[in-house]
Write a protein that holds these residues in place. Sequence first.
Motif, PDB file in Angstrom:
ATOM      1  N   ILE A  31       0.838  -1.207   0.000  1.00  0.00           N
ATOM      2  CA  ILE A  31       0.000   0.000   0.000  1.00  0.00           C
ATOM      3  C   ILE A  31       0.867   1.249   0.000  1.00  0.00           C
ATOM      4  O   ILE A  31       0.630   2.190  -0.773  1.00  0.00           O
ATOM      5  CB  ILE A  31      -0.971  -0.019   1.200  1.00  0.00           C
ATOM      6  N   ASN A  32       1.895   1.284   0.838  1.00  0.00           N
ATOM      7  CA  ASN A  32       2.776   2.453   0.906  1.00  0.00           C
ATOM      8  C   ASN A  32       3.529   2.672  -0.402  1.00  0.00           C
ATOM      9  O   ASN A  32       3.681   3.814  -0.849  1.00  0.00           O
ATOM     10  CB  ASN A  32       3.763   2.313   2.059  1.00  0.00           C
ATOM     11  N   SER A  58     -11.293   0.551  10.887  1.00  0.00           N
ATOM     12  CA  SER A  58     -10.403   0.216  12.010  1.00  0.00           C
ATOM     13  C   SER A  58      -9.020  -0.228  11.564  1.00  0.00           C
ATOM     14  O   SER A  58      -8.307  -0.890  12.312  1.00  0.00           O
ATOM     15  CB  SER A  58     -11.039  -0.844  12.918  1.00  0.00           C
ATOM     16  N   SER A  59      -8.665   0.075  10.337  1.00  0.00           N
ATOM     17  CA  SER A  59      -7.329  -0.222   9.804  1.00  0.00           C
ATOM     18  C   SER A  59      -7.168   0.567   8.521  1.00  0.00           C
ATOM     19  O   SER A  59      -8.133   1.134   7.994  1.00  0.00           O
ATOM     20  CB  SER A  59      -7.170  -1.721   9.510  1.00  0.00           C
ATOM     21  N   THR A  60      -5.950   0.578   7.999  1.00  0.00           N
ATOM     22  CA  THR A  60      -5.762   1.151   6.672  1.00  0.00           C
ATOM     23  C   THR A  60      -6.403   0.224   5.645  1.00  0.00           C
ATOM     24  O   THR A  60      -6.680  -0.959   5.933  1.00  0.00           O
ATOM     25  CB  THR A  60      -4.266   1.330   6.351  1.00  0.00           C
ATOM     26  N   ILE A  61      -6.651   0.789   4.473  1.00  0.00           N
ATOM     27  CA  ILE A  61      -7.230   0.007   3.379  1.00  0.00           C
ATOM     28  C   ILE A  61      -6.401   0.212   2.115  1.00  0.00           C
ATOM     29  O   ILE A  61      -5.735   1.231   1.961  1.00  0.00           O
ATOM     30  CB  ILE A  61      -8.704   0.378   3.106  1.00  0.00           C
ATOM     31  N   ALA A  62      -6.471  -0.761   1.237  1.00  0.00           N
ATOM     32  CA  ALA A  62      -5.786  -0.658  -0.055  1.00  0.00           C
ATOM     33  C   ALA A  62      -6.496   0.370  -0.932  1.00  0.00           C
ATOM     34  O   ALA A  62      -7.720   0.521  -0.868  1.00  0.00           O
ATOM     35  CB  ALA A  62      -5.777  -2.013  -0.752  1.00  0.00           C
ATOM     36  N   HIS A  63      -5.725   1.070  -1.739  1.00  0.00           N
ATOM     37  CA  HIS A  63      -6.300   1.950  -2.752  1.00  0.00           C
ATOM     38  C   HIS A  63      -7.134   1.097  -3.717  1.00  0.00           C
ATOM     39  O   HIS A  63      -6.723  -0.010  -4.081  1.00  0.00           O
ATOM     40  CB  HIS A  63      -5.204   2.626  -3.580  1.00  0.00           C
ATOM     41  N   GLY A  64      -8.253   1.631  -4.163  1.00  0.00           N
ATOM     42  CA  GLY A  64      -9.041   0.916  -5.164  1.00  0.00           C
ATOM     43  C   GLY A  64      -8.232   0.644  -6.417  1.00  0.00           C
ATOM     44  O   GLY A  64      -8.272  -0.453  -6.987  1.00  0.00           O
ATOM     45  N   TYR A  65      -7.445   1.650  -6.837  1.00  0.00           N
ATOM     46  CA  TYR A  65      -6.641   1.462  -8.051  1.00  0.00           C
ATOM     47  C   TYR A  65      -5.490   0.481  -7.824  1.00  0.00           C
ATOM     48  O   TYR A  65      -5.030  -0.162  -8.780  1.00  0.00           O
ATOM     49  CB  TYR A  65      -6.137   2.792  -8.586  1.00  0.00           C
ATOM     50  N   LEU A  66      -5.033   0.331  -6.607  1.00  0.00           N
ATOM     51  CA  LEU A  66      -4.042  -0.715  -6.311  1.00  0.00           C
ATOM     52  C   LEU A  66      -4.652  -2.080  -6.586  1.00  0.00           C
ATOM     53  O   LEU A  66      -4.036  -2.925  -7.233  1.00  0.00           O
ATOM     54  CB  LEU A  66      -3.560  -0.622  -4.865  1.00  0.00           C
ATOM     55  N   THR A  67      -5.880  -2.288  -6.127  1.00  0.00           N
ATOM     56  CA  THR A  67      -6.510  -3.593  -6.345  1.00  0.00           C
ATOM     57  C   THR A  67      -6.734  -3.849  -7.839  1.00  0.00           C
ATOM     58  O   THR A  67      -6.564  -4.972  -8.306  1.00  0.00           O
ATOM     59  CB  THR A  67      -7.825  -3.728  -5.563  1.00  0.00           C
ATOM     60  N   LEU A  68      -7.063  -2.785  -8.591  1.00  0.00           N
ATOM     61  CA  LEU A  68      -7.206  -2.946 -10.043  1.00  0.00           C
ATOM     62  C   LEU A  68      -5.873  -3.268 -10.701  1.00  0.00           C
ATOM     63  O   LEU A  68      -5.811  -4.061 -11.645  1.00  0.00           O
ATOM     64  CB  LEU A  68      -7.776  -1.679 -10.670  1.00  0.00           C
ATOM     65  N   SER A  69      -4.807  -2.647 -10.201  1.00  0.00           N
ATOM     66  CA  SER A  69      -3.494  -2.852 -10.820  1.00  0.00           C
ATOM     67  C   SER A  69      -2.975  -4.275 -10.626  1.00  0.00           C
ATOM     68  O   SER A  69      -2.024  -4.679 -11.287  1.00  0.00           O
ATOM     69  CB  SER A  69      -2.479  -1.843 -10.278  1.00  0.00           C
ATOM     70  N   LEU A  70      -3.602  -5.047  -9.759  1.00  0.00           N
ATOM     71  CA  LEU A  70      -3.209  -6.441  -9.554  1.00  0.00           C
ATOM     72  C   LEU A  70      -3.726  -7.374 -10.655  1.00  0.00           C
ATOM     73  O   LEU A  70      -3.293  -8.520 -10.754  1.00  0.00           O
ATOM     74  CB  LEU A  70      -3.716  -6.944  -8.195  1.00  0.00           C
TER      75      LEU A  70
END
Length: 153
Positions: A31-32, A58-70
């Motif tokens: 994520i970072n 209650s935590s950080t979340i992945a960027h939506g575009y990060l999940t798409l980039s997978l």
Amino acid sequence: MVIINNFEEYKAYEGKLIGVSNWHVINQQQINLFADATHDHQWIHVDKQKAEEEGPFSSTIAHGYLTLSLIPYLWKQIADVRNVKMEINYGIENFRFGQAVPVDSEVQLQATAKSICNLRGTIKVTIEAKLVIKNQIKPAYIGDVVFLYHFNT
């Protein structure tokens, strides 16, 4: 993994689940790094303390575009399209994000062939891509990715 060598083999999957990828953990480091690459350092993604104290998840979340980039990485675990002169990522269509992906979640891509057609030698393939989160009912997203292939003759 499915091996596809030509149009006819691809066409046999039309309307069917082609397969599923391995599980992939989206950790804070990934994520970072994505935040650094895209200059998107919104606190919900990168500030663990604030996300835990003030965030809705209650935590950080992945960027939506990060999940798409997978998609390319996970797609290559599902299908090995061989005998290709050229493969083009042609488009993404009708994507909807169903829910956030909390840090350290395991995700998996499910790929279904929606349509496969021969456009005068160019093979256009529309794949329904669904990213599921382990132990969750709703997917992270669902939508269509479109590839163009030029097979060797």
